[in-house]
Design a protein around this motif. Structure first.
Motif, PDB file in Angstrom:
ATOM      1  N   ARG A 147      16.544  35.946  -7.960  1.00  0.00           N
ATOM      2  CA  ARG A 147      17.789  35.299  -7.310  1.00  0.00           C
ATOM      3  C   ARG A 147      18.217  36.328  -6.006  1.00  0.00           C
ATOM      4  O   ARG A 147      19.245  36.064  -5.478  1.00  0.00           O
ATOM      5  CB  ARG A 147      18.739  35.021  -8.456  1.00  0.00           C
ATOM      6  N   THR A 173      16.365  32.443 -17.511  1.00  0.00           N
ATOM      7  CA  THR A 173      17.047  31.165 -17.835  1.00  0.00           C
ATOM      8  C   THR A 173      16.749  30.406 -18.902  1.00  0.00           C
ATOM      9  O   THR A 173      17.549  29.674 -19.316  1.00  0.00           O
ATOM     10  CB  THR A 173      16.408  30.068 -16.717  1.00  0.00           C
ATOM     11  N   VAL A 185      28.141  32.898  -8.251  1.00  0.00           N
ATOM     12  CA  VAL A 185      27.036  32.956  -7.395  1.00  0.00           C
ATOM     13  C   VAL A 185      26.608  34.341  -7.082  1.00  0.00           C
ATOM     14  O   VAL A 185      27.591  35.130  -6.833  1.00  0.00           O
ATOM     15  CB  VAL A 185      27.591  32.246  -5.948  1.00  0.00           C
ATOM     16  N   MET A 192      19.981  32.584   0.031  1.00  0.00           N
ATOM     17  CA  MET A 192      19.852  31.722  -1.060  1.00  0.00           C
ATOM     18  C   MET A 192      19.601  30.047  -0.958  1.00  0.00           C
ATOM     19  O   MET A 192      19.583  29.778   0.339  1.00  0.00           O
ATOM     20  CB  MET A 192      21.581  31.749  -1.594  1.00  0.00           C
ATOM     21  N   SER A 193      19.046  29.533  -1.654  1.00  0.00           N
ATOM     22  CA  SER A 193      18.786  28.349  -1.960  1.00  0.00           C
ATOM     23  C   SER A 193      19.964  27.326  -2.024  1.00  0.00           C
ATOM     24  O   SER A 193      21.123  27.896  -2.439  1.00  0.00           O
ATOM     25  CB  SER A 193      17.781  27.820  -2.901  1.00  0.00           C
ATOM     26  N   GLU A 195      20.785  25.036  -4.239  1.00  0.00           N
ATOM     27  CA  GLU A 195      21.308  24.961  -5.535  1.00  0.00           C
ATOM     28  C   GLU A 195      21.884  26.157  -6.082  1.00  0.00           C
ATOM     29  O   GLU A 195      23.020  26.314  -6.805  1.00  0.00           O
ATOM     30  CB  GLU A 195      20.351  24.491  -6.433  1.00  0.00           C
ATOM     31  N   GLN A 196      21.518  27.588  -5.566  1.00  0.00           N
ATOM     32  CA  GLN A 196      22.143  28.689  -5.692  1.00  0.00           C
ATOM     33  C   GLN A 196      23.619  28.574  -5.073  1.00  0.00           C
ATOM     34  O   GLN A 196      24.448  29.140  -5.884  1.00  0.00           O
ATOM     35  CB  GLN A 196      21.214  29.782  -5.359  1.00  0.00           C
ATOM     36  N   VAL A 202      19.227  27.405 -11.769  1.00  0.00           N
ATOM     37  CA  VAL A 202      18.446  27.705 -10.874  1.00  0.00           C
ATOM     38  C   VAL A 202      17.094  28.017 -11.595  1.00  0.00           C
ATOM     39  O   VAL A 202      17.136  28.096 -12.882  1.00  0.00           O
ATOM     40  CB  VAL A 202      18.539  28.983 -10.350  1.00  0.00           C
ATOM     41  N   CYS A 206      13.908  28.573  -6.498  1.00  0.00           N
ATOM     42  CA  CYS A 206      14.931  29.140  -5.738  1.00  0.00           C
ATOM     43  C   CYS A 206      14.324  30.547  -5.101  1.00  0.00           C
ATOM     44  O   CYS A 206      14.629  30.912  -3.860  1.00  0.00           O
ATOM     45  CB  CYS A 206      16.212  29.404  -6.331  1.00  0.00           C
TER      46      CYS A 206
END
Length: 499
Positions: A147, A173, A185, A192-193, A195-196, A202, A206
């Motif tokens: 991440r 996860t 966040v 960052m992606s 969705e992130q 995630v 990502c």
């Protein structure tokens, strides 16, 4: 919280601070083993926090738990999580190298990074991430996601090996235990992606998105998502605005390589490469010259060509920190507090912490909250006795002064050994270079900066000249001022690599 410089935590002596971030500080440390054995390590400690102490300790513990499971040459090794008199610390391998961001900047100054070198480095990052993504325990796949993949969280050794570091905000996860709150966040916005950024769930894709940004940045010299503010960058990432193809920015960009990059940067995760390994394999098919022994040798040659001076200065700074620790005599934790107003400055850069939050430069003065009474150690008592003996000798010298000439003429052995008029009793220590921190308390003897404590030859200039410490900055055009809060002025200290 005590000033930890010079203190010993468990088996590790903290020599000097090397990086500081929002949640903690990283130190150059030395493992002190039996019969003189020692090894350089990096030690992360937490910064004092009254409100979030329990949560920060949980994050450091989770980082140690996840990172210690990863055994891969492209991931910085976690050695130990320990606690000493209330101080929690994480011990990692000391990486002799620079951040990926440093090499990106140096390559830009030289006209751009060759395709093969960029692909080889990103391929190594992908291999390390895939090892993390595939972690399993007795219950099955952990679902680890880093991440926070960015140029500052990838170190490249002077041997050309890329290593992913800082799993401080990594997430398993598939486990119920998590230090991340719902919708929170974490990471650097510009890597960052979508969705992130939107606070959605995630997975490993990502990290694939972040590697796409790295590859785009290294091969074109530009970030795929730009904006004048952080909010503008976020809007660009989550929008459907087309990404400028790399071939529009750099002439002769390989079409197959461009396809790999753009698929990694797909806004919809379903359209990206499904794993880090699948992206790495696609890169190898797109540019076979970027893989294999020849490519690794090319990376090593490139690294040593662009960072030769920095490598010498960095290693000299490490030796200086070791020398200061050996000659100095800092108090042991926690009996003696460092006097208010003491400052600690380092010329090292190895570890970048997870959150580039507002921070104070390491060159700033660090003050202890409360001074504690000093406790004399046996070594200090020994020094006091030595000073008393030296004072007695001085008194004898002045007492014998009137008869000095007669004694010398008579060949008196004691008087003949006395110094000539005006001569000092001992040689004065050589002046210390400005970049070397002054020891506290003063050293008992002077030693050359070029001296290697392990007994290996010093860095000697040709012809027997005095060793020259290389400039801490590469010879390059002036850089634009960084807008990052807390950006330090010394780029050997904590360079601002994340743009």
């Amino acid at each position: 919280m005590y000033d930890l410089k010079g203190k010993t935590l468990g088996r590790y002596r903290l020599l000097t601070p090397v990086a500081r971030g929002g949640m903690g500080q990283v130190w150059l440390g030395r493992l002190q083993g039996a019969r003189g054995f020692s090894k350089m390590v990096a030690v992360k400690t937490l910064l004092p926090s009254r409100d979030n102490a329990e949560r920060l300790e949980g994050m450091l513990t989770e980082e140690a738990r996840i990172a210690s499971l990863i055994q891969h040459p492209n991931v910085v090794q976690t050695i130990e999580l320990g606690e000493h008199e209330g101080v929690l610390y994480l011990v990692m391998e000391w990486v002799d190298g620079e951040s990926l961001g440093y090499f990106r900047e140096r390559a830009a100054e030289l006209g751009g990074m060759p395709w093969t070198i960029a692909v080889q480095l990103v391929g190594q990052v992908l291999a390390g991430l895939h090892a993390a993504h595939e972690l399993r325990d007795e219950a099955g796949l952990l679902g680890v996601v880093h991440r926070d993949v960015s140029p500052s969280n990838v170190l490249v050794t002077y041997d050309g090996v890329a290593k992913v570091l800082d799993f401080g905000i990594a997430k398993a996860t598939q486990q119920a235990l998590s230090t991340t709150q719902q919708g929170e966040v974490k990471g650097k916005f510009s890597y960052m992606s979508p969705e992130q950024l939107l606070g959605d769930s995630v997975d490993r894709r990502c990290d694939v998105f972040a590697c796409g940004i790295l590859l785009y940045l290294l091969t074109t010299g530009q970030h795929p998502f730009t904006g004048q503010t952080a909010a503008a960058v976020v809007r660009t990432i989550v929008s459907d605005e087309p990404i400028v193809p790399p071939s529009k920015l750099r002439e002769g960009y390989p079409p197959e390589l461009e396809r790999v990059v753009l698929q990694a940067l797909a806004r919809r995760r379903e359209e990206r490469w499904p794993s880090a390994e699948s992206m790495r394999a696609a890169l190898e098919r797109a540019l076979p010259a970027g893989f294999g022994e020849a490519a690794r040798a090319e990376v090593t040659s490139f690294v040593n060509r662009v960072a030769a001076e920095r490598q010498l200065a960095r290693r000299a700074a490490v030796r200086s920190a070791q020398l200061e620790a050996d000659l100095g005599e800092p108090p042991s934790l926690p009996h003696v507090a460092t006097p208010n107003g003491s400052a600690s400055v380092s010329s090292l850069r190895a570890i970048s912490l997870s959150k580039p939050a507002p921070e104070e430069p390491l060159g700033a003065v660090s003050q202890s909250n409360a001074a504690e009474p000093a406790v004399a150690s046996p070594s200090r008592v020994g020094k006091g006795v030595g000073l008393l003996i030296a004072a007695c000798l001085l008194l004898l010298t002045f007492a014998a002064w009137p008869s000095r000439d007669r004694s010398l003429a008579a060949g008196h052995p004691v008087a003949a050994a006395l110094p000539a008029s005006g001569a000092p009793l001992s040689a004065q220590p050589a002046p210390r270079p400005s970049w070397i921190p002054s020891p506290s308390p003063p050293a008992a003897a002077s030693t050359s900066v070029g001296q290697d404590l392990s007994g290996s030859p010093a860095l000697a200039a040709p012809g027997g000249a005095s060793p020259r410490v290389a400039s801490s900055r590469p010879k390059a055009p002036p850089r634009k001022p960084s807008t990052k809060l807390g950006a330090p002025s010394n780029d050997l200290l904590i360079p601002d690599y994340a743009h």
